[in-house]
Each structure stands twice: as C-alpha cells, then as structure tokens.
Design an enzyme around this catalytic site. Structure first.
Site, PDB file in Angstrom:
ATOM      1  N   ARG A  66       0.814  -1.216   0.000  1.00 54.30           N
ATOM      2  CA  ARG A  66       0.000   0.000   0.000  1.00 54.30           C
ATOM      3  C   ARG A  66       0.847   1.265   0.000  1.00 54.30           C
ATOM      4  O   ARG A  66       0.383   2.327  -0.421  1.00 54.30           O
ATOM      5  CB  ARG A  66      -0.939  -0.009   1.205  1.00 54.30           C
ATOM      6  CG  ARG A  66      -2.032  -1.061   1.097  1.00 54.30           C
ATOM      7  CD  ARG A  66      -2.882  -1.150   2.338  1.00 54.30           C
ATOM      8  NE  ARG A  66      -2.164  -1.709   3.466  1.00 54.30           N
ATOM      9  CZ  ARG A  66      -2.722  -2.489   4.396  1.00 54.30           C
ATOM     10  NH1 ARG A  66      -4.003  -2.806   4.304  1.00 54.30           N
ATOM     11  NH2 ARG A  66      -2.019  -2.952   5.398  1.00 54.30           N
ATOM     12  N   LYS A 175       2.797 -18.807   7.427  1.00 54.53           N
ATOM     13  CA  LYS A 175       2.028 -19.134   8.613  1.00 54.53           C
ATOM     14  C   LYS A 175       1.759 -17.834   9.380  1.00 54.53           C
ATOM     15  O   LYS A 175       2.508 -16.864   9.185  1.00 54.53           O
ATOM     16  CB  LYS A 175       2.755 -20.155   9.485  1.00 54.53           C
ATOM     17  CG  LYS A 175       3.881 -19.615  10.345  1.00 54.53           C
ATOM     18  CD  LYS A 175       4.360 -20.698  11.274  1.00 54.53           C
ATOM     19  CE  LYS A 175       5.068 -20.132  12.466  1.00 54.53           C
ATOM     20  NZ  LYS A 175       4.340 -19.284  13.363  1.00 54.53           N
ATOM     21  N   HIS A 267       5.708 -25.222  13.977  1.00 52.61           N
ATOM     22  CA  HIS A 267       7.092 -25.667  14.070  1.00 52.61           C
ATOM     23  C   HIS A 267       7.261 -26.973  14.840  1.00 52.61           C
ATOM     24  O   HIS A 267       7.907 -27.912  14.367  1.00 52.61           O
ATOM     25  CB  HIS A 267       7.942 -24.595  14.759  1.00 52.61           C
ATOM     26  CG  HIS A 267       7.946 -23.271  14.077  1.00 52.61           C
ATOM     27  ND1 HIS A 267       7.811 -23.125  12.713  1.00 52.61           N
ATOM     28  CD2 HIS A 267       8.088 -22.021  14.564  1.00 52.61           C
ATOM     29  CE1 HIS A 267       7.866 -21.838  12.404  1.00 52.61           C
ATOM     30  NE2 HIS A 267       8.034 -21.155  13.506  1.00 52.61           N
TER      31      HIS A 267
END
Length: 514
Positions: A66, A175, A267
């Site tokens: 942006r 993630k 993880h």
C-alpha cells in the site's frame, strides 16, 4: 532435493547456497513488500539465491504494497536490508546494483480490483522484457487477515492460472494458516476455489533449516540407526524450542496467538512428524507428505481429562537474562496488563501406531527462558542386564541440534582411565559449521528455491495443516472456557513453570536441563 551440489562457485565462498543450475525465468510478486518479514528474511534470501546463480539471470521481483513508491525508491529502500558491500563479487557495489535492477514496484490496495489489473499489466510488460515465459510466483508476506482478499483478487484478475501449458503459477502462503481448525478449513476452501492444491506452497521456515532436513538424511541414509528407531529401543523423545527473547515488536500478533498457535501447531508438530514418520518410498513431495500426515493422524486426541493432565501453559514474569533485568510479559509494550496469553507450553503426546506405541513424546516451547535453542532428543532404553554392578549408567542419548549450532550429538558409556571399571558418559559430535565450513544455508532461500523449481517436499499440504489444528483445537477450547493458572508462573531467565516437570514424573523421566 534436486538443487544441491558440492561444486563451489566464486560468489559467496564456502558459506553460500549452491544450485546445480539456475531456475526457470520467472516473476516473483511479493505482497507486503514494505513489511518487516520481507525486509529481514525474504530480500536477503533472494539476494543470496541471485548471488549464487540459483535464480535465472532475467528474474524479476515485483513488490506490491500500500505504501506509495517508485521503482527507484523501492530499490533504494530494499538495499538497506541486503549484505553490505565487501570483498568478493557477491557483496560488491556492482553486484548490488545489478540485483537492484531486477526489482520493481506496484502500489496497490489488497482488496482493489484496479490494483490487480495494474499488477497484471506490469507482469505482462516484464514478461516481454525478460522472456519470463509467463512463470509467476506470488508470495503472501502479509498479515493473515489479508490472505483471503489477495487470493480472491488474484482469481478475479485471472492471475491464478498458468498462462499456457508451458508456464506455471505458484503461491507461497506464510504461517499462521488459520487460527483454529474451522478457520484453517475455511481458508483452505477459499484457496482451492482459486488455486489448485499443486500450486499452493504453505511455508514453515523451520523446514528449510539444514539440520531439520538432516533428520531425514540421518534416518534414511544410515542403516545403523533406522532399525532402532522404534518403541523397542527408544524410551522417550523430547522436542524443545526455547527462546530468551520476549515478544519484541510482535505484541499485537502475539496477544491474539500465544505459544500454542504460534509454535506448537506449526514448528513443533512439524519436527514431531519428521522424527517419527515411516520411511517414505522416495524423497519426493507426495511420498514424504503422505507419511507426515499419517503421524499427525496417529497422535492420540486430547480429551477434557487429558488436557489438564498432559498440557501445561505458562506466562513469564520479570526476571534476569544474561545479567540484565527484563520485564514480565504483562509489562511489555502493547500487552494488556491482565493478559492471559500463554508464552510457554509443554505437553505430552502419544503416537498410537506400531512403531511408537508406549513411547511418550514431550514437547515444550517458551519465551524468555534461560537459553535459546531448538533440539530433538531421543533417549534410548537402558541395557536389559546391568553387567557393571554399582555403576550409575547414563542412558544413551541422540540429540539433533536445530539451532543455534546445527549438528548431531550421540552420547554413550565408556570406561574411564584407571584400574577399576568405571563407566562415564562421553559424546560423539557432528557440528555442521566445522564439518562443512561457513554458515548454514538461509532457510528462506532453501524454500523459495524449492518452490520456484516446483519441489513441494518441505511445504505443508492442506490435510496436514488441518490435522495439526484438529490436535490443538481441543486445548484452545478448554483454555477459553477456564481461567488460566495464576500468571505469571515462571520468571524470565528460568526453565519454565514448575508444573511442566509433573508431565514427565509418572514415567520417571526428566526434562533435559536448559
């Protein structure tokens, strides 16, 4: 992996990332190009790949964010996060300037169709300039709430499908992939409406670490260890991911996540599946990921009773680390003064299959602990008959060190010098740095390189993500319905809550000393 070679190029001397040949030409579109992750991890990874001739000479990187910027402004701001000029071609001013010429920028809003039309036009232009053959990699380095709008707009702009049968389009999604089982399934469904599963690469940078990959190499390339990698010889397994750091600048994210979502669901369970999976038929994506999902589906589900017995949560209070006073979690900037967010989790898992039945897996992760390291420790059973009476024999232990020093250590008993038979523990050590020289490869470079080459072995599949969430979801729900223990319940600089020791006590096991 198909991209490794032992031949050293002149670019980064002995500590570089090497490839057999460059990737196919492509455009890499980095959404969130002005963000922290892009600057700290992704730019340096791409630079390393380019410096070692892993990327095609005509590749293009297109930043999309942006923030209003020109191409030149983007190149200048990005250069701040690249290796500084020095000796050698890879860090010279000339090479940095050459790399910068591959960088382009598009200003846009993530939910604005016009912005994606502008992006599509820019990609067509770069295709013609660099003969990129229509190959495109989209990288979502944006907050999770932005994933769905970006994916939807890529579909509407006709950017999600390959241009023709000779080109490819792929997407890397960072993630956290969802924040519970329901949201993960919804996100997977949204992704599948736009992309085919074969195009989707869900990234977990832990899987790009050399020693994580060495878990598979160690098990399946050495005939000496795999025969004893089972319940007959292994007493228990411990997986630890400990940090001395606090939440740093991530309080806004961490307050909505916590250690269970941030570390265990991704993880730590990834390490669990790698250390316990069955031998795949081949080292390729489908075979390896099929075995990983079998492990996750074999882990015994938590019940309301076992959650309170086999899971411990904690939150750090003020303490001392490296001789310096540090604040408690509730005193960190951006954290609510009565926050119930956990910064520590320890849990005991049971893998209900033939190989691991009866072998407890102890997992723990936490912030502001006494030492920063990640390791997998496999403790073997004692010899069935103690020949040396009166000796307090230490169990054999195999430790796979993930970070900070990557390597493998095996401990066993040996006779110490002297007339008497006295057994003492000794170790055999493999250290990645001292053996292979230089530093380990950049995990992000490894994974981005694999994605461009179409190798999904080290990336998560939709069913694997959902299986991990199915495992932790009951814990999250139980915690939401009950008050937490008195927080804070461990001091910064300690080894965690005292209650964590009770997880190992029933089997007369002990956590390894931090």
């Amino acid at each position: 992996m198909s991209s490794r070679t032992v031949e050293v190029t002149e670019s980064l001397a002995a500590d570089a990332y090497y490839c057999e040949k460059p990737t196919e030409p492509c455009a890499i579109v980095l959404f969130g190009a002005s963000g922290d992750l892009a600057r700290r991890k992704i730019f340096p990874a791409l630079y390393e790949l380019a410096a070692n001739h892993c990327l095609a000479p005509s590749f293009r990187l297109v930043g999309f964010a942006r923030s209003a910027m020109t191409d030149d402004a983007f190149r200048e701001s990005s250069s701040e996060f690249l290796p500084k000029p020095g000796a050698g071609s890879a860090t010279s001013d000339t090479f940095r300037k050459e790399f910068a010429q591959h960088l382009n920028y598009v200003t846009g809003q993530y939910d604005d169709p016009a912005s994606y039309q502008k992006l599509a036009a820019r990609l067509e232009e770069l295709d013609r300039q660099g003969n990129l053959a229509g190959n495109r990699l989209f990288y979502l380095s944006v907050p999770p709430e932005i994933y769905a709008p970006v994916i939807e707009q890529l579909g509407k702009a006709n950017l999600a499908k390959p241009r023709d049968e000779k080109s490819w389009t792929r997407i890397i999604i960072e993630k956290p992939f969802g924040r519970d089982a329901k949201s993960a399934r919804e996100l997977n469904q949204r992704v599948r409406t736009v992309f085919d599963e074969s195009q989707v690469y869900r990234i977990d940078h832990y899987l790009g670490k050399e020693t994580v990959q060495n878990v598979l190499a160690f098990r399946f390339s050495n005939g000496i260890f795999e025969p004893i990698w089972n319940r007959n010889y292994v007493e228990h397994v411990q997986i630890t991911a400990a940090e001395t750091l606090g939440v740093e600048r991530r309080a806004a994210f961490y307050e909505t996540a916590g250690a269970l979502r941030d570390m265990v669901q991704s993880h730590v369970l990834q390490l669990t599946s790698l250390v316990s999976l069955e031998p795949p038929s081949a080292f390729e994506a489908t075979a390896v990921r099929n075995e990983k999902i079998k492990v996750l589906q074999s882990i015994r589900p938590f019940t309301p009773e076992t959650i309170w017995r086999d899971v411990v949560r904690g939150q750090y209070g003020p303490g001392t680390i490296d001789g310096k006073q540090v604040p408690g979690y509730r005193q960190e900037p951006g954290v609510k003064p009565d926050s119930s967010t956990e910064t520590y989790v320890a849990l005991k898992l049971s893998v209900d299959n033939w190989r691991w039945n009866g072998v407890p897996f102890y997992l723990r992760t936490g912030k502001r602990l006494s030492r920063s390291f990640t390791e997998i420790a496999i403790q073997f059973r004692q010899a069935p008959h103690l020949v040396f009476q009166g000796e307090q024999l230490q169990p054999n232990l195999l430790v796979l060190n993930i970070q900070p020093e990557e390597g493998i250590t095996l401990s066993f008993g040996a006779k110490s010098p002297g007339a008497k038979m006295h057994i003492r523990p000794v170790t055999m050590d493999f250290n990645y740095r001292s053996t292979f020289g230089g530093k380990a490869n950049n995990a992000y470079a490894t994974l981005i390189n694999d994605c461009i080459r179409g190798d999904a072995t080290l990336f998560d599949r939709a069913d694997s993500v959902e299986a991990a969430w199915d495992l932790v979801d009951p814990i999250l729900q139980a915690w939401e319905s009950a008050a937490p223990p008195p927080f804070p319940n461990y001091a910064a600089g300690s080894s965690g809550p005292r209650a964590a020791g009770e997880l190992t006590a029933p089997e007369d096991h002990r956590w390894r000393n931090l």
